[in-house]
Design an enzyme around this catalytic site. Structure first.
Site, PDB file in Angstrom:
ATOM      1  N   HIS A 104       3.153  -3.225   2.208  1.00  0.00           N
ATOM      2  CA  HIS A 104       2.570  -2.215   1.337  1.00  0.00           C
ATOM      3  C   HIS A 104       3.094  -0.783   1.910  1.00  0.00           C
ATOM      4  O   HIS A 104       3.310   0.185   0.855  1.00  0.00           O
ATOM      5  CB  HIS A 104       1.333  -2.082   1.424  1.00  0.00           C
ATOM      6  CG  HIS A 104       0.422  -2.091   2.793  1.00  0.00           C
ATOM      7  ND1 HIS A 104       0.562  -3.125   3.589  1.00  0.00           N
ATOM      8  CD2 HIS A 104      -0.139  -0.992   3.184  1.00  0.00           C
ATOM      9  CE1 HIS A 104       0.090  -2.661   4.604  1.00  0.00           C
ATOM     10  NE2 HIS A 104      -0.488  -1.413   4.538  1.00  0.00           N
ATOM     11  N   ASP A 105       3.388  -0.572   2.917  1.00  0.00           N
ATOM     12  CA  ASP A 105       3.691   0.710   3.477  1.00  0.00           C
ATOM     13  C   ASP A 105       5.380   0.965   3.877  1.00  0.00           C
ATOM     14  O   ASP A 105       5.451   2.023   4.682  1.00  0.00           O
ATOM     15  CB  ASP A 105       2.876   1.087   4.793  1.00  0.00           C
ATOM     16  CG  ASP A 105       1.600   1.915   4.380  1.00  0.00           C
ATOM     17  OD1 ASP A 105       1.542   2.477   3.044  1.00  0.00           O
ATOM     18  OD2 ASP A 105       0.716   2.035   5.265  1.00  0.00           O
ATOM     19  N   LYS A 108       7.050   4.066   4.016  1.00  0.00           N
ATOM     20  CA  LYS A 108       7.132   5.137   5.247  1.00  0.00           C
ATOM     21  C   LYS A 108       8.332   5.366   5.806  1.00  0.00           C
ATOM     22  O   LYS A 108       8.418   6.316   6.668  1.00  0.00           O
ATOM     23  CB  LYS A 108       5.867   4.763   6.007  1.00  0.00           C
ATOM     24  CG  LYS A 108       4.798   5.088   5.525  1.00  0.00           C
ATOM     25  CD  LYS A 108       3.482   4.809   6.407  1.00  0.00           C
ATOM     26  CE  LYS A 108       2.036   5.164   5.816  1.00  0.00           C
ATOM     27  NZ  LYS A 108       0.914   4.790   6.576  1.00  0.00           N
ATOM     28  N   HIS A 133       5.253   7.634  -0.232  1.00  0.00           N
ATOM     29  CA  HIS A 133       5.662   6.540   0.301  1.00  0.00           C
ATOM     30  C   HIS A 133       5.474   5.462  -0.697  1.00  0.00           C
ATOM     31  O   HIS A 133       6.303   4.561  -0.582  1.00  0.00           O
ATOM     32  CB  HIS A 133       5.107   6.307   1.648  1.00  0.00           C
ATOM     33  CG  HIS A 133       3.779   5.869   1.611  1.00  0.00           C
ATOM     34  ND1 HIS A 133       2.552   6.854   1.468  1.00  0.00           N
ATOM     35  CD2 HIS A 133       3.304   4.601   1.515  1.00  0.00           C
ATOM     36  CE1 HIS A 133       1.569   6.176   1.589  1.00  0.00           C
ATOM     37  NE2 HIS A 133       1.675   4.797   1.604  1.00  0.00           N
ATOM     38  N   HIS A 159      -0.592   0.457  -4.107  1.00  0.00           N
ATOM     39  CA  HIS A 159      -1.788   0.363  -3.211  1.00  0.00           C
ATOM     40  C   HIS A 159      -2.542   1.770  -2.772  1.00  0.00           C
ATOM     41  O   HIS A 159      -3.751   1.512  -2.187  1.00  0.00           O
ATOM     42  CB  HIS A 159      -1.388  -0.258  -1.942  1.00  0.00           C
ATOM     43  CG  HIS A 159      -0.651   0.563  -0.990  1.00  0.00           C
ATOM     44  ND1 HIS A 159       0.679   1.193  -1.375  1.00  0.00           N
ATOM     45  CD2 HIS A 159      -0.809   1.317   0.155  1.00  0.00           C
ATOM     46  CE1 HIS A 159       1.048   1.678  -0.088  1.00  0.00           C
ATOM     47  NE2 HIS A 159       0.322   1.923   0.513  1.00  0.00           N
ATOM     48  N   ASP A 188      -6.384  -3.851   3.520  1.00  0.00           N
ATOM     49  CA  ASP A 188      -6.022  -2.786   4.384  1.00  0.00           C
ATOM     50  C   ASP A 188      -7.063  -1.787   4.828  1.00  0.00           C
ATOM     51  O   ASP A 188      -7.052  -1.608   6.058  1.00  0.00           O
ATOM     52  CB  ASP A 188      -4.769  -1.805   3.265  1.00  0.00           C
ATOM     53  CG  ASP A 188      -3.970  -1.067   4.307  1.00  0.00           C
ATOM     54  OD1 ASP A 188      -3.767  -1.293   5.440  1.00  0.00           O
ATOM     55  OD2 ASP A 188      -3.649   0.029   3.659  1.00  0.00           O
TER      56      ASP A 188
HETATM   57 FE   LIG Z   1       0.220   3.566   2.302  1.00  0.00          FE
HETATM   58 FE   LIG Z   2      -2.035  -0.318   6.334  1.00  0.00          FE
END
Ligand SMILES: [Fe+2]
Ligand SMILES: [Fe+2]
Length: 256
Positions: A104-105, A108, A133, A159, A188
Site C-alpha cells: 500500500h505504501d 513512498k 504517494h 488506501h 493499516d
Molecule cells: Fe499511505
Molecule cells: Fe502502513
C-alpha cells in the site's frame, strides 16, 4: 463353411487388435495430457510465486524508506486477508489481498527524505508532496496484466480515500472506494496504532478500537469497522502470533 468361419475369424481378429491399439493409444494420450496438465500447473505456480517474490521484495524496499522493521507490512497482509474472509469474501480474493496489501505504501519510494523523514508537522506544500504517494505507488505497480499487481495498484491508489469522500487522491466516497482498499485502510490503521513509533508508544488494542469506532462512517466503511470490532480478539491474536514468529521471506512465498 470353412471359408466363412475363417473369414469371420479373420474379420474379428484385426478388429480386436485395432480396438486394443486404439485403447492403448487413448490411454497414452490421457497420460500425456495429465503430465502436460501437471507441468502447466507447476509452471503457473512458479510464475505466481515469482510475481509474489517480486512484489514482496519491492514492499521491503519501500518499508526500508519508512521507519519500520518490515513486520508491519506482513501483519497488514494477514490482517487484511482475515478481515476479507470475515466479511464473507472468497478465499481467492482474500489470499490475493494478503499479498497485495503490503504494497500500500510503495509509492513512498518516490517521496524525498526531507518530507518523508521530517520529524515535525508538514507544511501544506510538503503535505501535497507526501499525498502523492498513492499515485506514485499505482504508477509503479500499474499497467500490468498480472492480477496480483493490479490489485496491489488498486490498494496503493485508494488506501487514503475516506468513506465520507474527504480522502485523497480522488475524493472517492462510500462504495466507490474499492473494497480492497477499504479493508486495508482499517487493517493499516489498527496495526499502526498498536505498534511503537519513534514519536510515541503503542496504543493498547482497546484504545485502538475506540479510535477505530470514532472513524466509523468517517474515514472507514462502517461494515468493515463493525466486523473488525466484532472479531477484534481473533485479529489481535493473529497479530500477536505474527509478531512472536514472523514468517521468513521463503515461508511467505510458500504460503502465497
Ligand atoms: Fe499511505
Ligand atoms: Fe502502513
Amino acid at each position: 463353411m470353412i471359408a466363412s468361419t475363417a473369414c469371420a475369424a479373420g474379420k474379428g481378429a484385426p478388429e480386436n487388435s485395432y480396438d486394443e491399439f486404439a485403447i492403448a493409444q487413448m490411454e497414452r494420450i490421457v497420460l500425456d495430457l495429465k503430465a502436460m496438465y501437471r507441468e502447466r500447473n507447476d509452471a503457473l505456480r512458479e510464475v505466481t510465486r515469482a510475481h509474489h517474490d517480486a512484489l514482496l521484495r519491492l514492499s521491503r524496499a519501500a518499508e526500508y524508506r519508512d521507519d519500520d522493521t518490515g513486520v508491519h507490512i506482513v501483519r497488514i497482509g494477514f490482517l487484511s486477508e482475515a478481515l476479507a474472509l470475515m466479511l464473507g469474501e472468497g478465499k481467492t480474493f482474500a489470499r490475493l489481498l494478503r499479498n497485495a496489501a503490503p504494497m500500500h505504501d510503495v509509492g513512498k519510494i518516490g517521496i524525498p527524505d526531507h518530507v518523508l523523514k521530517k520529524p515535525g508537522a508538514l507544511t501544506p506544500d510538503e503535505r501535497a508532496v507526501m499525498n502523492r504517494h498513492p499515485e506514485i505507488g499505482a504508477e509503479i505497480l500499474g499497467r500490468s496484466r498480472i492480477p496480483l499487481f493490479q490489485l496491489a495498484a488498486e490498494v496503493a491508489l485508494c488506501h487514503h480515500e475516506r468513506w465520507d469522500g474527504t480522502g485523497y487522491p480522488r475524493g472517492l466516497a462510500g462504495d466507490a472506494i474499492p473494497l480492497s482498499a477499504r479493508i486495508v485502510a482499517v487493517a493499516d490503521f489498527c496495526d499502526a496504532l498498536t505498534m511503537d513509533r519513534c514519536y510515541r508508544d503503542a496504543f493498547t488494542p482497546a484504545q485502538a478500537l475506540d479510535m477505530l469506532s470514532a472513524q466509523r462512517g468517517k474515514a472507514f466503511d462502517p461494515r468493515v469497522v463493525d466486523r473488525f470490532i466484532a472479531k477484534a480478539d481473533e485479529l489481535f491474536a493473529l497479530r500477536a502470533r505474527i509478531d512472536a514468529a514472523p514468517p521468513s521471506h521463503d515461508e511467505l512465498l510458500m504460503a502465497a
